[in-house]
Write a protein that holds these residues in place. Structure first.
Motif, PDB file in Angstrom:
ATOM      1  N   GLU A   1       4.932   9.721  -5.792  1.00  0.00           N
ATOM      2  CA  GLU A   1       4.858   9.189  -7.157  1.00  0.00           C
ATOM      3  C   GLU A   1       5.515   7.816  -7.170  1.00  0.00           C
ATOM      4  N   LEU A   2       4.792   6.813  -7.642  1.00  0.00           N
ATOM      5  CA  LEU A   2       5.263   5.425  -7.596  1.00  0.00           C
ATOM      6  C   LEU A   2       5.551   4.882  -8.989  1.00  0.00           C
ATOM      7  N   LYS A   3       6.567   4.049  -9.059  1.00  0.00           N
ATOM      8  CA  LYS A   3       6.866   3.324 -10.289  1.00  0.00           C
ATOM      9  C   LYS A   3       7.120   1.874  -9.927  1.00  0.00           C
ATOM     10  N   LYS A   4       6.914   0.992 -10.904  1.00  0.00           N
ATOM     11  CA  LYS A   4       7.260  -0.395 -10.616  1.00  0.00           C
ATOM     12  C   LYS A   4       8.772  -0.534 -10.601  1.00  0.00           C
ATOM     13  N   PRO A   5       9.309  -1.569  -9.945  1.00  0.00           N
ATOM     14  CA  PRO A   5      10.758  -1.734  -9.843  1.00  0.00           C
ATOM     15  C   PRO A   5      11.442  -1.675 -11.206  1.00  0.00           C
ATOM     16  N   LYS A   6      12.644  -1.133 -11.189  1.00  0.00           N
ATOM     17  CA  LYS A   6      13.539  -0.960 -12.335  1.00  0.00           C
ATOM     18  C   LYS A   6      13.270   0.335 -13.108  1.00  0.00           C
ATOM     19  N   LEU A   7      12.067   0.910 -13.000  1.00  0.00           N
ATOM     20  CA  LEU A   7      11.808   2.159 -13.715  1.00  0.00           C
ATOM     21  C   LEU A   7      12.416   3.329 -12.949  1.00  0.00           C
ATOM     22  N   SER A   8      12.873   4.344 -13.690  1.00  0.00           N
ATOM     23  CA  SER A   8      13.514   5.476 -13.024  1.00  0.00           C
ATOM     24  C   SER A   8      12.947   6.819 -13.473  1.00  0.00           C
TER      25      SER A   8
ATOM     26  N   ILE B   1      -5.523  -1.352   1.285  1.00  0.00           N
ATOM     27  CA  ILE B   1      -5.365  -0.946   2.676  1.00  0.00           C
ATOM     28  C   ILE B   1      -6.075   0.376   2.977  1.00  0.00           C
ATOM     29  N   ILE B   2      -6.314   1.195   1.930  1.00  0.00           N
ATOM     30  CA  ILE B   2      -6.965   2.496   2.109  1.00  0.00           C
ATOM     31  C   ILE B   2      -8.384   2.493   1.559  1.00  0.00           C
ATOM     32  N   ARG B   3      -8.559   1.948   0.338  1.00  0.00           N
ATOM     33  CA  ARG B   3      -9.876   2.026  -0.322  1.00  0.00           C
ATOM     34  C   ARG B   3     -10.842   0.952   0.150  1.00  0.00           C
ATOM     35  N   GLU B   4     -10.314  -0.026   0.883  1.00  0.00           N
ATOM     36  CA  GLU B   4     -11.164  -1.083   1.445  1.00  0.00           C
ATOM     37  C   GLU B   4     -11.941  -1.834   0.365  1.00  0.00           C
ATOM     38  N   LYS B   5     -11.329  -2.048  -0.784  1.00  0.00           N
ATOM     39  CA  LYS B   5     -11.978  -2.853  -1.825  1.00  0.00           C
ATOM     40  C   LYS B   5     -10.914  -3.652  -2.564  1.00  0.00           C
ATOM     41  N   ASP B   6     -11.368  -4.667  -3.323  1.00  0.00           N
ATOM     42  CA  ASP B   6     -10.442  -5.541  -4.022  1.00  0.00           C
ATOM     43  C   ASP B   6      -9.845  -4.822  -5.232  1.00  0.00           C
ATOM     44  N   ILE B   7      -8.502  -4.899  -5.333  1.00  0.00           N
ATOM     45  CA  ILE B   7      -7.776  -4.217  -6.406  1.00  0.00           C
ATOM     46  C   ILE B   7      -6.851  -5.221  -7.082  1.00  0.00           C
ATOM     47  N   LYS B   8      -6.805  -5.182  -8.421  1.00  0.00           N
ATOM     48  CA  LYS B   8      -5.873  -6.046  -9.155  1.00  0.00           C
ATOM     49  C   LYS B   8      -4.442  -5.667  -8.774  1.00  0.00           C
ATOM     50  N   LEU B   9      -3.627  -6.672  -8.506  1.00  0.00           N
ATOM     51  CA  LEU B   9      -2.286  -6.415  -7.992  1.00  0.00           C
ATOM     52  C   LEU B   9      -1.263  -6.417  -9.132  1.00  0.00           C
ATOM     53  N   THR B  10      -0.960  -5.225  -9.634  1.00  0.00           N
ATOM     54  CA  THR B  10       0.118  -5.042 -10.609  1.00  0.00           C
ATOM     55  C   THR B  10       1.411  -4.745  -9.836  1.00  0.00           C
ATOM     56  N   PRO B  11       2.579  -4.785 -10.509  1.00  0.00           N
ATOM     57  CA  PRO B  11       3.816  -4.422  -9.801  1.00  0.00           C
ATOM     58  C   PRO B  11       3.750  -3.026  -9.178  1.00  0.00           C
ATOM     59  N   GLU B  12       3.201  -2.053  -9.900  1.00  0.00           N
ATOM     60  CA  GLU B  12       3.121  -0.698  -9.356  1.00  0.00           C
ATOM     61  C   GLU B  12       2.176  -0.642  -8.165  1.00  0.00           C
ATOM     62  N   GLU B  13       1.075  -1.391  -8.234  1.00  0.00           N
ATOM     63  CA  GLU B  13       0.119  -1.412  -7.113  1.00  0.00           C
ATOM     64  C   GLU B  13       0.753  -2.068  -5.888  1.00  0.00           C
TER      65      GLU B  13
ATOM     66  N   LEU C   1       2.756  -1.530  -0.405  1.00  0.00           N
ATOM     67  CA  LEU C   1       3.892  -1.662   0.520  1.00  0.00           C
ATOM     68  C   LEU C   1       4.288  -0.317   1.111  1.00  0.00           C
ATOM     69  N   TYR C   2       4.325   0.725   0.258  1.00  0.00           N
ATOM     70  CA  TYR C   2       4.731   2.035   0.771  1.00  0.00           C
ATOM     71  C   TYR C   2       3.680   2.591   1.726  1.00  0.00           C
TER      72      TYR C   2
END
Length: 661
Positions: free
Chosen positions: A111-118, A45-57, A62-63
């Motif tokens: 700072e972002l983490k994938k779900p379940k990480l704290s 949405i920001i870099r305007e290029k294709d990015i591999k979608l990991t849980p953290e990404e 979304l944020y």
């Protein structure tokens, strides 16, 4: 593609993100063949290029969508992977919102983490310190924490980040009513628990504060409950338990004043001289952490969960006494069916769940009979006279642990609109009650309740050996034997088969006999006991003792995980009714209700398991927006299937048991 399908091990339901934002991301997902494997990608949405979608990404996309749609930040102020310099070392911040007037200066770092990480909060704070950014956000998509960096190494929790059109001071200085608190409550909006927030406070603040964590957190919860009570009954009042732009010293003065008012409202919990001992800066962090939690709710779980954690850290576990899970208590209440005419006591009350939930049940009955709305249980709303009279005259509780009694008194005072008969006494050692109840400090706090308790002794009894209660419910401590001959010698179960006194007896055995002595003929009891009492050949004399004096109504086997993480001891609940010519005529042969809990309700680590919607896989929420524990003890407000309690009610009606007629 659906996010839950995409990430099989990651639950994207119940997140902080809206359905619209999730749907918008799902429409942008596509796959690419990488080494003959289809891999999910998304156009950033920001870099305007294709990015591999990991849980953290996915969390980042979304944020970012939320920053744009909800908070109004333009894309040109949002950067990904901003370089943060630590001497020669360079790290990258997941998301940075740049200052409106200084485009090269970070304003908010995320700072972002994938779900379940704290983890990652310390890393976020180091980024803010290195760049001077005044705001930091940590999120894993399920939970979110926002901080205001006031100076290096001092971060204060804030309720939200400012929108693009707002200033930070607008967020800090914002005033909130009780309705606002219900809207932003982190427990329902983020599924945060008070227990988790207290753990955070301990890690970040209290570990270095040099104070008794239990006492200081208890004072803050006590004060916040009072603040909510005032504002819930005055829609124009603003909450005072908030850090809205005060200096740390001003905030401490305000919270201490509020605490002093609460002590006057609910007497006998803290001394008149009690002060909040946290330093102004430590207090500011704690208030900011707690201010967006709504404590008043229907089932007490929010507050109770926190107290259980605090008490288990203090001393409860050493004595083998654990807070009974609320769903076990509710099953017992449903099966014992207390009425407004019953005199009720818990002889080992802990946080007093059995009595408080009995109060809630009876209150609903009273309101229903008067044609009123049932209302909530643990609520700030004012009570009608019949409700307060029931609490004042009919409900009692005892515990030998002073800290526990203060927790129980707090919950009873608040639930009972300032009325409580929770007493600090050793239930088993009643021969010493005379000397204890003459102590001046004890009299100041407990004498009103004790005078009412004394009146419930049968005629001719004045030594506290027997009482005339209709209902006893208790989960007595299992661990630790009683070795004092002065106590053992007062109990039949203190003798062996040869009629000689044992040198030591398990606490729970003596509690069986003591609880029965609290009951009048026809009175009934629910008691949690170790499974061995029902099975061990060596305990046959105990079973015979009970059967001689009572009709055994039911035995419900609880799952081994119910009291985890504190103990894995297998337990059952015994339900009996004392023989009585009218209420429970003696029989030699009668049916007994047996049931065993099939659903564990907790995993092997002691974490609760929650009910999921079978169609969507989402966690099911009750009418308060709270998660529902997955058990089979009873039907949860029509949202789950009938369970053991409903089956027992049918059994009781068929058998013509007096308390179900």
């Amino acid at each position: 593609m659906n996010l839950n399908e995409l990430f099989k091990n990651t639950d994207y339901e119940g997140t902080i993100f809206s359905d619209q934002d999730k749907a918008a991301l799902e429409t942008r997902i596509f796959t690419k063949a990488v080494k003959n494997i289809e891999v999910p990608y998304v156009k950033c949405i920001i870099r305007e290029k294709d990015i591999k979608l990991t849980p953290e990404e996915a969390v980042r996309q979304l944020y970012t969508q939320m920053l744009i749609s909800k908070y109004g930040y333009p894309k040109d102020r949002i950067q990904f992977e901003t370089h943060i310099h630590f001497g020669r070392e360079v790290k990258r911040a997941d998301i940075t919102i740049m200052d409106k007037d200084r485009p090269m200066v970070p304003y908010i770092i995320v700072e972002l983490k994938k779900p379940k990480l704290s983890d990652g909060k310390e890393q976020l704070k180091s980024y803010c310190n290195a760049t001077g950014a005044p705001i930091g956000v940590w999120t894993n998509g399920e939970q979110i924490s926002c901080y205001n960096r006031k100076d290096p190494n001092f971060f204060e929790a804030i309720s939200d980040i400012p929108k693009a059109s707002q200033k930070l001071s607008d967020i800090i200085n914002e005033k909130y009513t009780y309705e606002d608190l219900k809207r932003i409550d982190k427990i329902s909006t983020q599924k945060r628990s008070l227990r988790a927030l207290i753990k955070e406070m301990e890690d970040e603040v209290l570990a270095s504060a040099g104070v008794d964590s239990f006492e200081e957190i208890f004072k803050l919860i006590f004060t916040k409950l009072y603040d909510e009570l005032i504002c819930a009954n005055d829609s124009t009042a603003y909450l005072q338990f908030r850090n809205n732009g005060n200096t740390d010293y001003e905030l401490k003065e305000k919270i201490q004043s509020l605490f002093d008012e609460a002590k006057k409202k609910w007497e006998g919990i803290f001394t008149d001289e009690s002060k909040i001992l946290l330093s102004p800066s430590h207090l500011a962090v704690c208030v900011s952490t707690l201010q967006d939690i709504k404590l008043f709710n229907n089932n007490l779980d929010v507050v109770d969960d926190a107290f259980e954690y605090l008490m288990s850290k203090a001393q409860k576990g050493e004595k083998g006494q654990y807070f009974t899970p609320r769903y076990v208590i509710d099953m017992c209440v449903k099966m014992m069916n207390p009425t407004s005419k019953d005199k009720i006591i818990d002889t080992a009350c802990g946080s007093s769940g059995f009595t408080v939930h009995s109060i809630f049940k009876v209150w609903k009955d009273i309101r229903r009979e008067k044609g009123l709305e049932e209302g909530e249980g643990f609520t700030a709303a004012e009570r009608i006279p019949e409700e307060t009279n029931f609490v004042r005259d009919n409900v009692f509780a005892i515990d030998f642990d002073e800290k526990t009694v203060r927790v129980a008194r707090t919950l009873n005072l608040i639930a009972g609109d300032g009325q409580t008969n929770v007493l600090h006494l050793n239930t088993l050692d009643y021969s010493r009650w005379v000397e204890i109840t003459k102590q001046e400090d004890w009299i100041d706090t407990y004498n009103e309740g004790f005078k009412k308790l004394k009146k419930l002794q049968p005629k001719g009894v004045s030594d506290f050996s027997r009482f005339s209660f209709d209902l006893v419910m208790a989960n007595p401590p299992f661990a630790g034997d009683i070795k004092e001959n002065t106590i053992i010698s007062r109990y039949e179960l203190g003798k062996n088969t040869a009629g000689k006194w044992h040198k030591k007896v398990s606490r729970d055995i003596l509690f069986i006999e003591r609880n029965l002595s609290f009951l009048k003929p026809g009175g009934r009891m629910a008691i949690v006991l170790p499974q061995g009492r029902f099975n061990n050949a060596s305990d046959k004399a105990i079973r015979d003792f009970i059967a001689e004096r009572c009709r055994i109504l039911a035995v419900v086997g609880l799952h081994g995980n119910v009291f985890k993480p504190h103990t894995g001891t297998k337990t059952s609940v015994l339900f009996v009714q004392k023989w009585d010519d009218v209420l429970c005529p003696r029989k030699d042969d009668y049916p007994i209700f047996f049931a065993t809990m099939q659903k564990p309700s907790k995993d092997n680590s002691g974490d609760k398991i929650y009910v999921k919607n079978p169609e969507t896989g989402e966690n099911l929420l009750d009418s308060h927006g709270h998660l529902i524990v997955d058990h089979d003890l009873y039907n949860h407000d029509g949202m789950t299937q009938d369970g053991i309690a409903e089956a027992f009610a049918e059994f009781a009606k068929r058998e013509g048991l007096s308390f179900f007629q």
